[in-house]
Design an enzyme around this catalytic site. Structure first.
Site, mmCIF file in Angstrom:
data_model
loop_
_atom_site.group_PDB
_atom_site.id
_atom_site.type_symbol
_atom_site.label_atom_id
_atom_site.label_comp_id
_atom_site.label_asym_id
_atom_site.label_seq_id
_atom_site.Cartn_x
_atom_site.Cartn_y
_atom_site.Cartn_z
ATOM 1 N N HIS A 1 1.494 -1.081 -2.574
ATOM 2 C CA HIS A 1 0.880 -1.555 -1.328
ATOM 3 C C HIS A 1 0.837 -3.089 -1.363
ATOM 4 O O HIS A 1 0.654 -3.677 -2.430
ATOM 5 C CB HIS A 1 -0.529 -0.971 -1.187
ATOM 6 C CG HIS A 1 -1.107 -1.198 0.170
ATOM 7 N ND1 HIS A 1 -1.672 -2.401 0.532
ATOM 8 C CD2 HIS A 1 -1.180 -0.399 1.261
ATOM 9 C CE1 HIS A 1 -2.069 -2.320 1.791
ATOM 10 N NE2 HIS A 1 -1.784 -1.118 2.264
ATOM 11 N N ASN B 1 -4.917 5.619 4.294
ATOM 12 C CA ASN B 1 -5.291 4.802 3.129
ATOM 13 C C ASN B 1 -6.693 4.246 3.355
ATOM 14 O O ASN B 1 -6.869 3.331 4.154
ATOM 15 C CB ASN B 1 -4.260 3.671 2.979
ATOM 16 C CG ASN B 1 -4.648 2.664 1.907
ATOM 17 O OD1 ASN B 1 -5.506 2.945 1.060
ATOM 18 N ND2 ASN B 1 -4.029 1.501 1.939
ATOM 19 N N TRP B 2 -7.659 4.792 2.645
ATOM 20 C CA TRP B 2 -9.048 4.348 2.838
ATOM 21 C C TRP B 2 -9.304 2.982 2.202
ATOM 22 O O TRP B 2 -10.352 2.387 2.431
ATOM 23 C CB TRP B 2 -10.020 5.358 2.230
ATOM 24 C CG TRP B 2 -10.022 6.715 2.870
ATOM 25 C CD1 TRP B 2 -9.252 7.144 3.933
ATOM 26 C CD2 TRP B 2 -10.825 7.831 2.489
ATOM 27 N NE1 TRP B 2 -9.530 8.453 4.217
ATOM 28 C CE2 TRP B 2 -10.494 8.906 3.347
ATOM 29 C CE3 TRP B 2 -11.789 8.046 1.500
ATOM 30 C CZ2 TRP B 2 -11.098 10.156 3.241
ATOM 31 C CZ3 TRP B 2 -12.394 9.294 1.392
ATOM 32 C CH2 TRP B 2 -12.048 10.338 2.262
ATOM 33 N N LYS B 3 -8.411 2.519 1.368
ATOM 34 C CA LYS B 3 -8.605 1.270 0.619
ATOM 35 C C LYS B 3 -9.938 1.356 -0.152
ATOM 36 O O LYS B 3 -10.354 2.452 -0.523
ATOM 37 C CB LYS B 3 -8.561 0.059 1.549
ATOM 38 C CG LYS B 3 -7.364 0.091 2.500
ATOM 39 C CD LYS B 3 -7.134 -1.225 3.168
ATOM 40 C CE LYS B 3 -6.071 -1.070 4.236
ATOM 41 N NZ LYS B 3 -5.431 -2.313 4.612
ATOM 42 N N GLY C 1 -3.733 -4.552 8.967
ATOM 43 C CA GLY C 1 -5.120 -4.933 9.214
ATOM 44 C C GLY C 1 -5.289 -6.104 10.157
ATOM 45 O O GLY C 1 -6.360 -6.708 10.222
ATOM 46 N N GLU D 1 5.774 -1.312 5.728
ATOM 47 C CA GLU D 1 4.551 -1.949 6.219
ATOM 48 C C GLU D 1 4.758 -3.458 6.256
ATOM 49 O O GLU D 1 4.604 -4.130 5.214
ATOM 50 C CB GLU D 1 3.391 -1.636 5.279
ATOM 51 C CG GLU D 1 3.067 -0.163 5.179
ATOM 52 C CD GLU D 1 1.614 0.033 4.815
ATOM 53 O OE1 GLU D 1 0.897 0.624 5.621
ATOM 54 O OE2 GLU D 1 1.190 -0.429 3.744
ATOM 55 N N GLU E 1 -1.364 -5.096 -0.669
ATOM 56 C CA GLU E 1 -2.597 -5.632 -1.245
ATOM 57 C C GLU E 1 -2.557 -5.592 -2.775
ATOM 58 O O GLU E 1 -3.279 -6.342 -3.432
ATOM 59 C CB GLU E 1 -3.804 -4.874 -0.670
ATOM 60 C CG GLU E 1 -4.018 -5.245 0.799
ATOM 61 C CD GLU E 1 -4.701 -4.193 1.635
ATOM 62 O OE1 GLU E 1 -5.314 -3.264 1.087
ATOM 63 O OE2 GLU E 1 -4.596 -4.291 2.879
ATOM 64 N N GLY F 1 -4.296 2.470 7.774
ATOM 65 C CA GLY F 1 -5.408 1.911 7.012
ATOM 66 C C GLY F 1 -6.710 2.029 7.790
ATOM 67 O O GLY F 1 -7.362 3.072 7.798
ATOM 68 N N GLY F 2 -7.068 0.964 8.487
ATOM 69 C CA GLY F 2 -8.362 0.895 9.171
ATOM 70 C C GLY F 2 -8.688 2.116 10.014
ATOM 71 O O GLY F 2 -9.809 2.647 9.951
ATOM 72 N N SER G 1 -1.464 -1.487 11.529
ATOM 73 C CA SER G 1 -2.252 -1.432 12.767
ATOM 74 C C SER G 1 -1.875 -0.264 13.669
ATOM 75 O O SER G 1 -1.855 -0.387 14.902
ATOM 76 C CB SER G 1 -2.152 -2.777 13.510
ATOM 77 O OG SER G 1 -2.664 -3.822 12.697
HETATM 78 C C1 PEP Z 1 -2.513 -0.084 5.235
HETATM 79 O O1 PEP Z 1 -3.495 -0.444 4.598
HETATM 80 O O2 PEP Z 1 -1.579 0.452 4.648
HETATM 81 C C2 PEP Z 1 -2.466 -0.347 6.677
HETATM 82 C C3 PEP Z 1 -1.365 -0.070 7.320
HETATM 83 O O3 PEP Z 1 -3.605 -0.860 7.255
HETATM 84 P P1 PEP Z 1 -3.933 -0.956 8.833
HETATM 85 O O4 PEP Z 1 -3.571 0.370 9.463
HETATM 86 O O5 PEP Z 1 -5.385 -1.240 8.902
HETATM 87 O O6 PEP Z 1 -3.090 -2.057 9.386
#
Ligand code: PEP
Length: 264
Positions: A106, A14-16, A182, A176, A108, A243-244, A222
């Protein structure tokens, strides 16, 4: 490879709201080269990227032209199919761009855009109408964890998201924990397994045993190349939503190459 239960592992990035379409092209190229250089077996693990809407056409063109072993999808879609919904993007348009998947619910979006379980469900039904596989994100906040304990919130969100979905419809569920997204804080593999099994139970209640057995359940929060193996050893964790770390092609490729860490 497949898991012991025959499900193909799935690593989703997920590039967000990062990377414009030129940066997105560069990332996909680097990811594809890194996987190729490492001798990645394209049948072993399914990898998908979820760029911003504005990148999708470019990512599609590159993946198609070079026959990269990558799927792709969007980070959201409209619950509506067309009409006076300024700023919304229809599942029909995503399907026309060759998207296989779409992220829905998600955290967010749930927290930043007030998406309720009803909105998430409407988006899931919209995705299904357009032949997109919804990757439904569920998870609890730290406060909800303290109040309701492990699994209660993700299970309730899963049931709500799947209301009205017909048995036999492919879906992916991503667990999640909000406190792990994040933040660098990671759920333990044992917790991910416990919640994964509970989510599978909820899928079974709504869609039946065959669908529950076929549904891939991801852990997200993470995830890095250094911790993916612990999650992938769990019978009810079939992959990761990243994500990141998905913004770093070498790191994301390292996560996708988790079978090497497992020695399989
Ligand atoms: C996400 O945005 O779905 C996520 C899991 O982010 P991260 O891996 O950065 O925690």
């Amino acid at each position: 490879m497949t898991t012991d239960a025959g499900r193909r592992p799935f690593i989703a990035g997920n590039w967000k709201m990062n990377l414009d379409h030129l940066q997105g092209i560069a990332l996909v190229q680097k990811l594809a080269w890194t996987l190729k250089d490492a001798g990645f077996d394209r049948g072993s693990v399914e990898i998908a990227v979820f760029p911003p809407f504005t990148d999708i056409r470019s990512v599609q063109t590159l993946i198609d032209a070079d026959d990269h072993a990558l799927a792709y999808g969007a980070q959201d879609l409209s619950p509506h199919d067309s009409g006076a919904y300024t700023g919304d993007v229809s599942g029909q348009f995503l399907a026309a761009l060759g998207c296989t998947y779409v992220l829905i619910g998600h955290s967010e979006r749930r927290t930043g855009h007030g998406e309720t379980d009803e909105v998430v469900n409407a988006k899931v039904l919209a995705a299904v109408r357009h032949g997109l596989v919804p990757v439904i994100c569920v998870g609890e906040t730290e406060a909800e964890l303290e109040e309701h304990g492990t699994s209660a919130v993700p299970v309730a969100q899963t049931r709500a998201a799947l209301a009205g979905v017909a048995p036999g419809t492919p879906v992916v569920i991503a667990y999640e924990p909000v406190w792990a997204i994040g933040t660098g804080k990671v759920a333990t593999p044992e917790t991910a397994q416990q919640v994964g099994a509970a989510i599978r139970g909820a899928v079974q209640e709504v869609l039946g045993a065959d669908d529950a057995a076929a549904t891939r359940i991801l852990y997200g929060g993470s995830v890095k190349s250094g911790n993916i193996a612990g999650f992938m050893r769990q019978p009810d964790v079939d992959g990761a939503l990243v994500g990141g770390a998905s913004l770093d092609p070498a790191e994301f490729a390292g996560i996708a190459r988790f079978p090497q860490h497992l020695g399989v």
